[in-house]
Design a protein around this motif. Structure first.
Motif, PDB file in Angstrom:
ATOM      1  N   GLY A  52       0.823  -1.200   0.000  1.00 52.32           N
ATOM      2  CA  GLY A  52       0.000   0.000   0.000  1.00 52.32           C
ATOM      3  C   GLY A  52       0.855   1.247   0.000  1.00 52.32           C
ATOM      4  N   SER A  53       0.241   2.380   0.309  1.00 53.16           N
ATOM      5  CA  SER A  53       0.984   3.637   0.287  1.00 53.16           C
ATOM      6  C   SER A  53       0.584   4.511   1.468  1.00 53.16           C
ATOM      7  N   PRO A  54       1.508   5.369   1.939  1.00 56.16           N
ATOM      8  CA  PRO A  54       1.167   6.293   3.013  1.00 56.16           C
ATOM      9  C   PRO A  54       0.190   7.354   2.520  1.00 56.16           C
ATOM     10  N   ALA A  55      -0.594   7.895   3.419  1.00 61.80           N
ATOM     11  CA  ALA A  55      -1.581   8.907   3.040  1.00 61.80           C
ATOM     12  C   ALA A  55      -0.929  10.132   2.408  1.00 61.80           C
ATOM     13  N   SER A  56       0.334  10.351   2.711  1.00 62.80           N
ATOM     14  CA  SER A  56       1.046  11.518   2.189  1.00 62.80           C
ATOM     15  C   SER A  56       1.518  11.341   0.748  1.00 62.80           C
ATOM     16  N   GLU A  57       1.451  10.114   0.222  1.00 62.07           N
ATOM     17  CA  GLU A  57       1.964   9.869  -1.127  1.00 62.07           C
ATOM     18  C   GLU A  57       1.062  10.493  -2.175  1.00 62.07           C
ATOM     19  N   GLU A  58       1.666  11.190  -3.124  1.00 62.64           N
ATOM     20  CA  GLU A  58       0.891  11.782  -4.209  1.00 62.64           C
ATOM     21  C   GLU A  58       0.201  10.682  -5.011  1.00 62.64           C
ATOM     22  N   GLY A  59      -1.121  10.783  -5.163  1.00 58.46           N
ATOM     23  CA  GLY A  59      -1.886   9.777  -5.877  1.00 58.46           C
ATOM     24  C   GLY A  59      -2.525   8.744  -4.971  1.00 58.46           C
ATOM     25  N   HIS A  60      -2.184   8.776  -3.663  1.00 63.28           N
ATOM     26  CA  HIS A  60      -2.739   7.803  -2.712  1.00 63.28           C
ATOM     27  C   HIS A  60      -4.262   7.860  -2.690  1.00 63.28           C
ATOM     28  N   THR A  61      -4.896   6.683  -2.542  1.00 63.45           N
ATOM     29  CA  THR A  61      -6.335   6.617  -2.341  1.00 63.45           C
ATOM     30  C   THR A  61      -6.628   5.770  -1.107  1.00 63.45           C
ATOM     31  N   GLU A  62      -7.860   5.822  -0.642  1.00 66.84           N
ATOM     32  CA  GLU A  62      -8.222   5.135   0.595  1.00 66.84           C
ATOM     33  C   GLU A  62      -8.169   3.617   0.466  1.00 66.84           C
ATOM     34  N   ILE A  63      -8.101   3.075  -0.725  1.00 69.86           N
ATOM     35  CA  ILE A  63      -8.038   1.618  -0.904  1.00 69.86           C
ATOM     36  C   ILE A  63      -6.597   1.104  -0.853  1.00 69.86           C
ATOM     37  N   GLU A  64      -5.644   1.971  -0.529  1.00 68.90           N
ATOM     38  CA  GLU A  64      -4.241   1.581  -0.464  1.00 68.90           C
ATOM     39  C   GLU A  64      -3.686   1.641   0.965  1.00 68.90           C
ATOM     40  N   THR A  65      -4.545   1.515   1.955  1.00 71.62           N
ATOM     41  CA  THR A  65      -4.110   1.589   3.346  1.00 71.62           C
ATOM     42  C   THR A  65      -2.914   0.679   3.594  1.00 71.62           C
ATOM     43  N   GLN A  66      -1.837   1.240   4.133  1.00 74.51           N
ATOM     44  CA  GLN A  66      -0.619   0.449   4.323  1.00 74.51           C
ATOM     45  C   GLN A  66      -0.775  -0.588   5.417  1.00 74.51           C
ATOM     46  N   ARG A  67      -0.175  -1.773   5.193  1.00 75.84           N
ATOM     47  CA  ARG A  67      -0.048  -2.777   6.233  1.00 75.84           C
ATOM     48  C   ARG A  67       1.089  -3.723   5.879  1.00 75.84           C
ATOM     49  N   LYS A  68       1.624  -4.372   6.900  1.00 80.24           N
ATOM     50  CA  LYS A  68       2.744  -5.274   6.685  1.00 80.24           C
ATOM     51  C   LYS A  68       2.256  -6.599   6.110  1.00 80.24           C
ATOM     52  N   VAL A  69       2.918  -7.058   5.077  1.00 77.67           N
ATOM     53  CA  VAL A  69       2.578  -8.317   4.422  1.00 77.67           C
ATOM     54  C   VAL A  69       3.828  -9.180   4.330  1.00 77.67           C
ATOM     55  N   ARG A  70       3.652 -10.458   4.587  1.00 73.40           N
ATOM     56  CA  ARG A  70       4.755 -11.406   4.471  1.00 73.40           C
ATOM     57  C   ARG A  70       4.508 -12.353   3.294  1.00 73.40           C
ATOM     58  N   ILE A  71       5.500 -12.467   2.455  1.00 71.99           N
ATOM     59  CA  ILE A  71       5.507 -13.473   1.391  1.00 71.99           C
ATOM     60  C   ILE A  71       6.347 -14.617   1.930  1.00 71.99           C
ATOM     61  N   THR A  72       5.716 -15.721   2.286  1.00 78.71           N
ATOM     62  CA  THR A  72       6.400 -16.762   3.065  1.00 78.71           C
ATOM     63  C   THR A  72       7.197 -17.751   2.219  1.00 78.71           C
ATOM     64  N   LYS A  73       6.935 -17.776   0.898  1.00 80.27           N
ATOM     65  CA  LYS A  73       7.642 -18.730   0.035  1.00 80.27           C
ATOM     66  C   LYS A  73       8.196 -18.012  -1.194  1.00 80.27           C
ATOM     67  N   PRO A  74       9.396 -18.365  -1.611  1.00 82.91           N
ATOM     68  CA  PRO A  74       9.916 -17.793  -2.852  1.00 82.91           C
ATOM     69  C   PRO A  74       9.086 -18.277  -4.043  1.00 82.91           C
ATOM     70  N   PHE A  75       9.125 -17.533  -5.117  1.00 80.47           N
ATOM     71  CA  PHE A  75       8.401 -17.914  -6.331  1.00 80.47           C
ATOM     72  C   PHE A  75       9.160 -17.371  -7.537  1.00 80.47           C
ATOM     73  N   LEU A  76       8.840 -17.884  -8.696  1.00 79.99           N
ATOM     74  CA  LEU A  76       9.437 -17.421  -9.950  1.00 79.99           C
ATOM     75  C   LEU A  76       8.428 -16.529 -10.669  1.00 79.99           C
ATOM     76  N   LEU A  77       8.882 -15.356 -11.077  1.00 84.95           N
ATOM     77  CA  LEU A  77       8.006 -14.405 -11.761  1.00 84.95           C
ATOM     78  C   LEU A  77       8.608 -14.063 -13.116  1.00 84.95           C
ATOM     79  N   GLY A  78       7.759 -13.979 -14.135  1.00 87.62           N
ATOM     80  CA  GLY A  78       8.234 -13.624 -15.461  1.00 87.62           C
ATOM     81  C   GLY A  78       9.051 -12.345 -15.441  1.00 87.62           C
TER      82      GLY A  78
END
Length: 310
Positions: A52-78
């Motif tokens: 997400g993004s902080p409220a101070s970020e230019e372009g921020h909207t209310e649907i981008e509320t910041q929170r901590k997320v953990r990606i628990t497994k590695p993956f391959l991305l194109g």
């Protein structure tokens, strides 16, 4: 408030061009594997980040509320968006007809005779009025992208799918916390992102929201033409919007799990991320969220794949 992606072709997007910032380069050579189609996939490590993004970020909207997320497994991305040539191999192997073709509806493309983006019967994934086999494949629905992943999974006996929204943003940020993985200002995108610029304006005169500099590509660019993010991924900002696996919900960030959030179980529209050559400023930010109905398809909407690591 539910926010749908409306084609930037028909509505001017306001943005403020910032001063040129220092570009961030990959800190180490990414680990890359290549599959049977010649697609390069980057190994993305497990880890955590502020989604997400902080409220101070230019372009921020209310649907981008910041929170901590953990990606628990590695993956391959194109490393790149899926190309026209790679999608053609799928079609040739299976005889697959895209949503657009099955419904016998016109697609989006550039018509030089009219000097405009038009909806015409001749336009589909093979013909957008621009591009080659090395350009990102577009004019595809979410269902088309998932059908490609299903075929590739069966072909290689491993699981391919679309990235979750969390996987996509985690990989896009690549340990950065700025608006873009290459910096804070819109000017920092120069050399890293194919967005609405002077060359697009030269082809589409109504693109009054274009930036002043020229990225060298009026429409989409061949994948890998611009600089990668710190993890070696190209075109995470601009070029083509990318389908994610998630359904969209405006309030999902408030109640979603901290570990590997999969997105809502149901919905009406699917997440798309990254912005396109038609966009500038707000819509190509790392945190920006947009959504489309699964059957929608435009000449600036494509995808990249995830390969699950067993």
């Amino acid at each position: 408030m539910r926010r749908f992606l409306l084609t930037a072709i028909f509505a001017a997007i306001c943005g403020i061009q910032g001063s040129l910032a220092n570009s961030q380069q990959p800190s180490a050579k990414p680990e890359i594997v290549e599959n049977t189609l010649g697609m390069k996939l980057v190994k993305i490590p497990a880890g955590e980040f502020q989604m997400g993004s902080p409220a101070s970020e230019e372009g921020h909207t209310e649907i981008e509320t910041q929170r901590k997320v953990r990606i628990t497994k590695p993956f391959l991305l194109g490393q790149h968006e899926v190309t026209v040539g790679q999608f053609r191999k799928f079609v040739e192997a299976t005889g697959y007809k895209t949503t657009l073709e099955k419904e016998m509806k016109p697609g989006f493309g550039f018509e030089p005779a009219l000097d405009a983006i038009e909806i015409l019967p001749k336009f589909n994934w093979q013909n957008t009025g621009f591009g080659t086999d090395e350009h990102p494949v577009v004019n595809l629905s979410w269902d088309d992208a998932m059908a490609f992943c299903k075929w590739l999974s069966e072909k290689e006996k491993v699981t391919y799918t679309l990235p979750t929204e969390a996987q996509w943003e985690y990989a896009c940020r690549a340990e950065t916390t700025t608006r873009y993985s290459c910096g804070e200002t819109e000017g920092s995108l120069k050399g890293f992102a194919n967005i609405c610029d002077a060359s697009f304006l030269s082809k589409y005169k109504n693109a009054t929201w274009s930036i002043e500099w020229d990225d060298g590509h009026a429409f989409s660019a061949p994948v890998g033409s611009l600089k990668p993010n710190p993890w070696g991924l190209h075109d995470m900002h601009g070029n083509a919007w990318e389908w994610c696996s998630d359904w969209y919900a405006a309030d999902y960030y408030k109640d979603s799990p901290a570990d590997d959030p999969p997105g809502p179980k149901t919905g009406d529209v699917h997440i798309v991320r990254g912005g396109a050559f038609t966009n500038r400023n707000r819509f190509v930010r790392s945190a920006d969220r947009n959504a489309l109905k699964p059957g929608y398809r435009y000449n600036f909407t494509g995808f990249r794949v995830v390969r699950v690591i067993p």
